[in-house]
Enzyme design. Structure first.
Site, PDB file in Angstrom:
ATOM      1  N   LYS A 106       0.833  -1.207   0.000  1.00 51.80           N
ATOM      2  CA  LYS A 106       0.000   0.000   0.000  1.00 51.80           C
ATOM      3  C   LYS A 106       0.872   1.263   0.000  1.00 51.80           C
ATOM      4  CE  LYS A 106      -1.763   1.585   4.098  1.00 51.80           C
ATOM      5  NZ  LYS A 106      -1.477   3.019   4.309  1.00 51.80           N
ATOM      6  N   ASN A 107       1.872   1.286   0.892  1.00 57.13           N
ATOM      7  CA  ASN A 107       2.652   2.518   1.043  1.00 57.13           C
ATOM      8  C   ASN A 107       3.611   2.771  -0.111  1.00 57.13           C
ATOM      9  OD1 ASN A 107       1.313   3.056   3.365  1.00 57.13           O
ATOM     10  ND2 ASN A 107       3.028   2.620   4.753  1.00 57.13           N
ATOM     11  N   CYS A 160      -4.297  13.207  13.095  1.00 59.80           N
ATOM     12  CA  CYS A 160      -4.796  11.851  12.909  1.00 59.80           C
ATOM     13  C   CYS A 160      -4.596  11.122  14.221  1.00 59.80           C
ATOM     14  CB  CYS A 160      -4.090  11.149  11.761  1.00 59.80           C
ATOM     15  SG  CYS A 160      -2.434  10.649  12.151  1.00 59.80           S
ATOM     16  N   ARG A 205       1.467  14.886  13.315  1.00 61.32           N
ATOM     17  CA  ARG A 205       1.871  14.653  11.923  1.00 61.32           C
ATOM     18  C   ARG A 205       1.764  15.877  10.996  1.00 61.32           C
ATOM     19  NH1 ARG A 205      -0.211   8.803  10.005  1.00 61.32           N
ATOM     20  NH2 ARG A 205       1.643   8.878   8.723  1.00 61.32           N
ATOM     21  N   ASP A 226       5.098   0.801  11.918  1.00 61.40           N
ATOM     22  CA  ASP A 226       3.845   0.199  11.462  1.00 61.40           C
ATOM     23  C   ASP A 226       3.699  -1.266  11.893  1.00 61.40           C
ATOM     24  OD1 ASP A 226       3.121   2.559  10.319  1.00 61.40           O
ATOM     25  OD2 ASP A 226       3.445   1.952   8.246  1.00 61.40           O
ATOM     26  N   ARG A 261      -8.576  -0.347   5.164  1.00 61.25           N
ATOM     27  CA  ARG A 261      -7.641   0.636   4.572  1.00 61.25           C
ATOM     28  C   ARG A 261      -6.335  -0.030   4.161  1.00 61.25           C
ATOM     29  NH1 ARG A 261      -5.775   4.883   8.198  1.00 61.25           N
ATOM     30  NH2 ARG A 261      -4.500   5.117   6.352  1.00 61.25           N
TER      31      ARG A 261
END
Ligand code: UD1
Length: 429
Positions: A22-23, A117, A122, A309, A401
């Site tokens: 995803k990233n 968030c 951030r 993560d 997500r």
């Protein structure tokens, strides 16, 4: 709202396919804005964040076609807007990645500030300072960043020195520099594999780029870029998550298509904790026998360190370790929201500032839980795999997500897990 329900105690066995990252896919999609020629991406995961980026790019005028495999073609030949509106940006921070390419190609961009968030403040100050170093005029007004290139409409290559490492700022600046006049040098750049993947796509589009994956990246800007084809690298966070799923549940699983070279720090830590990890032809084989894992300290760091993560998932694993472990979070200031939820399942965790002392317990018990972000949510799924009884995880949209077909992948390896649709979950509550 849908729920995921896990009844713990099943060992995992079989083969589990790893999706594209995803990233990596998010910045690669944004990079399509740099050219009027099509960019084709293969191995793009089917996730809510990818849909959010698709919506944002379509709103700019990018034509995006996705076939039923994992390929996607993005054609930014006709851009109709250089504004990224609040409505779309607030759904996903990575939306800010359109700023660099829009500004570089069209000489102007207006992008909503992403705002806070769940895992911390951030800000995007490093992105903005870096663009200013390439000659952009950057102003903030009405919740938006308004950026303009200097006279002539083109950014000027320059030296950008980041005061600390930021993945997103490095990516935004690489894309901006790709169409700038002359050479740009990024100092103290992020070294994540997703940066290297973006550099590969930019090179295929015609940019001369050196040093990606080290802390100094040189980019020779071009006036125009071509189209390209590119395969997204495997998701190292998904890989690490399922490696920890096997570690917590016990069993023997091949993570198909995984690249162990992308998570060496994680593998090191798992091996020290007593988990078997070996590279095989198909990917990575992860095993854990009947003995519990051993408590091993861990600190998150920018790549090549242990990724933030995977911190929540690792903490879930350590809750059932023999002995204690100290887990320290150095990237985000507020990333322990999973702690109280793990506590409700019987974990023994004490947080002091950026560190959590996890004292392993012999077993967890299932409970209704919820979490406020993607990785925290999946850590509760992992805890559920090891817990006695049923764990019901709410706010499943966080998992959508970032984890493609999570329930199917785990169930295919023997986990007792299912997804309950909103209406039934509500009726049973
Ligand atoms: C990316 C990842 C995210 C991961 C994070 C750290 C994507 C889409 N997301 O996020 O999953 O958790 O890297 O590995 O790839 N910061 C500033 N000012 C800035 C930019 C960042 O202060 O302008 C701070 C952040 O608040 C954070 C730290 O720098 O404390 C690192 O953030 P960064 O590397 O930028 O993370 P993202 O690119 O947002």
């Amino acid at each position: 709202m849908d729920q995921i329900r896990v009844r713990g105690g099943q060992r995992l066995r079989g083969t589990l396919p790893i999706s594209g990252a995803k990233n990596a896919a998010l910045p690669l999609m944004a990079a399509a804005l740099l050219s009027d020629r099509p960019v084709r991406l293969d191995h793009v995961p089917d996730l809510a964040d990818i849909a959010s980026m698709t919506n944002l790019l379509r709103q700019h005028g990018v034509r995006i076609e996705r076939d039923d495999t994992s390929s996607m073609t993005l054609d930014a030949g006709e851009i109709v807007s250089t504004t990224a509106p609040y409505d779309l940006v607030r759904k996903m921070r990575a939306s800010v990645l359109v700023l660099g390419p829009l500004l570089a190609r069209f000489g102007k961009a207006t992008v909503s500030l992403p705002g806070g968030c769940a895992i911390g403040n951030r800000p995007v100050d490093l992105h903005l300072k870096g663009l200013a170093d390439l000659g952009a005029q950057v102003e903030i007004g009405g919740g938006y960043v308004h950026a303009r290139a200097p006279e002539g409409g083109r950014l000027r290559g320059g030296r950008v020195s980041f005061p600390f490492v930021s993945v997103g700022a490095t990516e935004n600046l690489m894309m901006a520099a790709a169409l700038a006049m002359g050479e740009t040098t990024l100092i103290n750049a992020a070294r994540e594999p997703e940066i290297v993947d973006l550099a590969r796509l930019l090179a295929a589009m015609g940019v001369v780029i050196e040093g990606a994956g080290t802390d100094t990246v040189h980019i020779q800007g071009r006036e125009r870029l071509g189209g390209a084809e590119h395969r997204v690298l495997p998701d190292r966070i998904e890989t690490g998550t399922y490696a920890m799923a096997v570690a917590i549940a016990g069993g023997d699983v091949v993570l198909q298509g995984a690249d162990g070279g992308l998570i060496e720090a994680v593998i090191d830590t798992l091996v020290r904790a007593g988990v078997g990890v070996e590279t095989v032809d198909e990917g990575l084989r992860v095993t854990r026998g009947v003995d519990p894992v051993i408590g091993v300290d861990m600190m998150t760091e920018p790549y090549p360190g242990f990724p933030t993560d995977l911190q929540a998932q690792y903490m879930a694993l350590m809750t059932v370790a023999s002995g204690a472990s100290m887990i320290t979070e150095t990237i985000f200031e507020n990333r322990f929201m999973h702690v109280p939820e793990l506590g409700r399942m019987g974990a023994n965790i004490t947080v002091h500032q950026a560190s959590a002392l996890v004292r392993g317990v012999p077993g967890l018990t299932g409970a209704p839980v919820m979490a406020t972000d993607l990785r925290a949510s999946v850590s509760l799924v992992l805890a559920g795999l090891a817990a006695g009884g049923e764990t019901a995880i709410s706010r499943v949209y966080h998992l959508d997500r970032g984890y493609e077909r999570l329930v199917e992948k785990l169930a295919a390896c023997g986990a007792d897990i299912d997804r309950v649709a909103a209406a039934r979950a509500a009726a049973e509550e």
